[in-house]
Design an enzyme around this catalytic site. Structure first.
Site, mmCIF file in Angstrom:
data_model
loop_
_atom_site.group_PDB
_atom_site.id
_atom_site.type_symbol
_atom_site.label_atom_id
_atom_site.label_comp_id
_atom_site.label_asym_id
_atom_site.label_seq_id
_atom_site.Cartn_x
_atom_site.Cartn_y
_atom_site.Cartn_z
ATOM 1 C CG ASP A 111 -2.303 0.603 0.920
ATOM 2 O OD1 ASP A 111 -2.308 1.733 0.392
ATOM 3 O OD2 ASP A 111 -3.347 0.000 1.226
ATOM 4 N NE ARG A 157 -11.469 3.516 -4.338
ATOM 5 C CZ ARG A 157 -11.156 4.377 -3.371
ATOM 6 N NH1 ARG A 157 -10.832 3.937 -2.167
ATOM 7 N NH2 ARG A 157 -11.120 5.677 -3.599
ATOM 8 C CG ASP A 204 -11.951 1.815 1.560
ATOM 9 O OD1 ASP A 204 -11.140 1.026 1.053
ATOM 10 O OD2 ASP A 204 -11.747 3.036 1.660
ATOM 11 C CG HIS A 257 -6.551 -4.650 2.034
ATOM 12 N ND1 HIS A 257 -5.244 -4.319 2.319
ATOM 13 C CD2 HIS A 257 -7.152 -3.493 1.644
ATOM 14 C CE1 HIS A 257 -5.062 -3.031 2.094
ATOM 15 N NE2 HIS A 257 -6.210 -2.503 1.701
ATOM 16 C CG ASP A 268 -6.965 2.635 -3.587
ATOM 17 O OD1 ASP A 268 -8.188 2.680 -3.824
ATOM 18 O OD2 ASP A 268 -6.501 2.651 -2.437
#
Length: 658
Positions: A282, A458, A474, A532, A393
């Site tokens: 990340d 995403r 998320d 994750h 992302d």
């Protein structure tokens, strides 16, 4: 939406028509229409009020024919277009469409064929009382979308509850199922749009409204759900067969901040005898969150790390965000300025957001030259560091990580289309992540022309499966989000995107041992299998919850690897035919009434029925078995289909049937 349609300016009656090699052109009282035969199974309807938009699609890749075989007849009331599969009837006063299959079953009919209100374009279709609706891309509604209102507007919407909308991926496509037949409708418009699926008003209709542009949709026959998905993916493309390692087990966290920590994670899997194919890095691997850079104190020798992992059969996937830090001397920023690659506002100032690096600018991925530039950096970064794959992302795009401090408006954000025309963000927001994925794929192909490639995104638009896998953003460590993932991912599969997954264990919050055990049992049957979790949450590696859960995680992750030949074949089917990997029961059993609404079990490929335990404290569950004979994977016991059974499911066991 129904109440907003009361003052719609209808397209009016058909004034005249002209046959074309592929269909018919119509002059309407208040507009123009073109009906085109794309194939015997697919008919395109395009209506515009004044001047048509440029005929360009981010989604459609099927080669358009120059000539089609069809029969055209006309009388005082109707114009009828017939192929070997479909019959499209154009009602002349007012303009409306009705579609029939070859056995003369009515599939769909318009309530409002085309209309406009305040610059928005509108279409409304009648729904049969028993009709069910599937697809619509990434949504958190039940498996049957009837009764839902939805917004198509790619949005960073973390931790949303069931029914929360919109989300990250826009696919304005749906499947209708009634009277033993299925059909599909794809509204090919990246403009912000809305669906009202029989949720408003006394009259049960499916309403569609887009903020601008033409009415442009493709109607496709089934005859069943499987056939509709096949035709939709013929139209928008199918996924490439991914590298074999990418369908294995992935481990991630926001963030594994140092090389030492990443190596310890890999060692933890080896020490616990748990299979692993990929580790994700990340944002903390970067130098001050600047894309295409490394934090040299945390990762002093990134290529050496990648090379050593590669020898062990382990890939490293690095996150790439679209926001470029505004910093004098930063090469990427300076190049973008020099070549005018960044998005501007209507007053020609550069658009600025606040993301992880602070003040940022954003590449205008709608432009091919910008995508080529980005692809070059992807290629160099990948080749120089031996990166296994790219994780895109924040590409909705997310422009403000501190909305409570100051809200950054995108209302006057502009993009430049392929023909050089400037258009508002309202038109192209939904393709921003999609276009970034296009550039990323081009970069990986440049770096490794002879290999298969893995990209995770995403955000995206219809056809995103050609470039990237999708994860659902998320989510949260809760039983509610565990349950929500099944209809969410199944409908993504029906929307043409087979390589999908949700964060196992949940991204936000702290996962409990029981929840993680149940989630890993389910998650190994997500097409994209990744654990994750976020910064400051409790550790979420498989060995983080005690020895009992470690044994469960080992058993089920190992089961995924035992089943890898079957899984690989299922991915091959997805690449060849467009079939989902994770399938709602209605996909294989569309005419079995119970299968049309089951959303707490699913098929993984054609032959495995997965019935996860998704209630806290449960040690048994009811399972519906579709028509046919089913074998308990655990015991070998045989069951007749078309019935419900109750099965024992202690924490160590996942109900699984063949």
């Amino acid at each position: 939406m129904r109440e907003k349609m009361k003052k719609v300016e209808n397209a009016g009656k058909v004034i005249k028509y002209r046959r074309t090699p592929c269909g018919v052109d119509l002059t309407l009282e208040k507009g123009t229409a073109a009906i085109k035969i794309c194939s015997p199974e697919i008919i395109r309807v395009r209506v515009w009020e004044k001047e048509p938009e440029t005929d360009f699609s981010w989604a459609v890749v099927m080669k358009q024919p120059k000539k089609s075989d069809f029969k055209l007849t006309s009388d005082d009331h109707d114009l009828t277009i017939e192929t070997s599969v479909l019959k499209a009837v154009v009602h002349k006063n007012p303009f409306k469409m009705t579609f029939f299959d070859k056995s003369q079953r009515k599939l769909s009919e318009d309530a409002i064929g085309a209309g406009w209100k305040g610059g928005a374009v509108i279409c409304e279709k009648n729904a049969v009382p028993s009709e069910r609706f599937y697809g619509f891309g990434e949504k958190t509604f039940p498996i049957d979308r009837r009764g839902s209102k939805m917004v198509m507007w790619n949005t960073d919407n973390p931790f949303c509850k069931p029914g929360g909308d919109p989300l990250y991926v826009t696919i304005p496509f749906y499947i209708g199922l009634h009277s033993g037949a299925a059909y599909g409708v794809f509204f090919d418009s990246p403009w912000k749009s809305w669906f009202d699926v029989c949720a408003s008003g006394a009259k049960k209709t499916l309403g569609y409204k887009a903020a601008g542009g033409d009415l442009n949709y493709y109607f496709m026959a089934g005859p069943d759900v499987k056939g509709v998905v096949s035709n939709f993916t013929r139209l928008t493309g199918r996924m490439n067969l991914p590298p074999r390692w990418s369908i294995g087990n992935h481990q991630s966290r926001w963030s594994y901040k140092t090389e030492k920590r990443v190596r310890s994670i890999a060692k933890g899997f080896a020490d616990n005898n748990i299979p692993l194919d990929a580790v994700h890095l990340d944002i903390h691997y970067m130098d001050n969150y600047k894309v295409f850079t490394w934090n040299n104190s945390r990762f002093p020798e990134p290529k050496q790390l990648m090379d050593s992992f590669s020898k062990e059969g382990l890939g490293v996937i690095t996150i790439i965000d679209p926001g470029v830090k505004i910093e004098k001397g930063y090469e990427l920023y300076e190049e973008g300025l020099e070549n005018d690659y960044f998005c501007r506002r209507a007053d020609r100032r550069y658009f600025r957001g606040v993301v992880w690096p602070g003040d940022t600018v954003f590449p205008d991925f709608a432009r091919k030259d910008v995508r080529d530039w980005w692809a070059g950096h992807i290629a160099a970064f990948t080749a120089e560091n031996n990166v296994a794959g790219i994780w895109n992302d924040m590409n909705d795009p997310s422009v403000n990580i501190h909305p409570h401090k100051r809200m950054i408006s995108t209302d006057d954000l502009m993009h430049t289309e392929e023909d050089g025309k400037e258009v508002p963000h309202l038109k192209l927001r939904n393709i921003y992540g999609h276009a970034e994925a296009m550039a990323t794929m081009d970069g990986l192909k440049k770096a490794r022309p002879d290999e298969r490639h893995f990209i995770l995104t995403r955000s995206g638009y219809a056809g995103i499966q050609r470039f990237s896998a999708i994860w659902s953003g998320d989510n949260f460590s809760s039983w509610e989000h565990l349950r929500m993932s099944v209809p969410q991912l199944c409908n993504l599969g029906l929307s043409g995107a087979p390589f999908v997954g949700a964060d196992i264990g949940g991204f936000g919050g702290n996962c409990t041992p029981e929840l993680y055990a149940r989630w890993i049992q389910l998650g190994v049957f997500y097409p994209f299998c990744r654990t994750h979790t976020m910064l400051l949450s409790h550790p979420q590696e498989p060995w983080s919850f005690g020895s009992r859960v470690t044994r469960i995680a080992r058993e089920y992750i190992s089961l995924r690897y035992r089943l890898l030949p079957y899984i690989y074949n299922t991915f091959h089917e997805a690449a060849r035919d467009g079939a989902p990997v994770m399938r709602p029961l209605v996909y294989e059993f569309p005419n079995d009434d119970p299968c049309q609404t089951v959303e707490d079990e699913f098929l993984f490929g054609p032959s495995l029925l997965v019935a996860p335990v998704m209630q806290k404290g449960a040690v048994e569950r009811d399972v519906y078995l579709p028509p046919g004979e089913w074998i308990d994977f655990r015991t070998g016991k045989r069951y007749p289909g078309s019935c419900s059974i109750t099965v024992k499911a202690p924490l160590e066991e996942l109900p699984l049937f063949i």
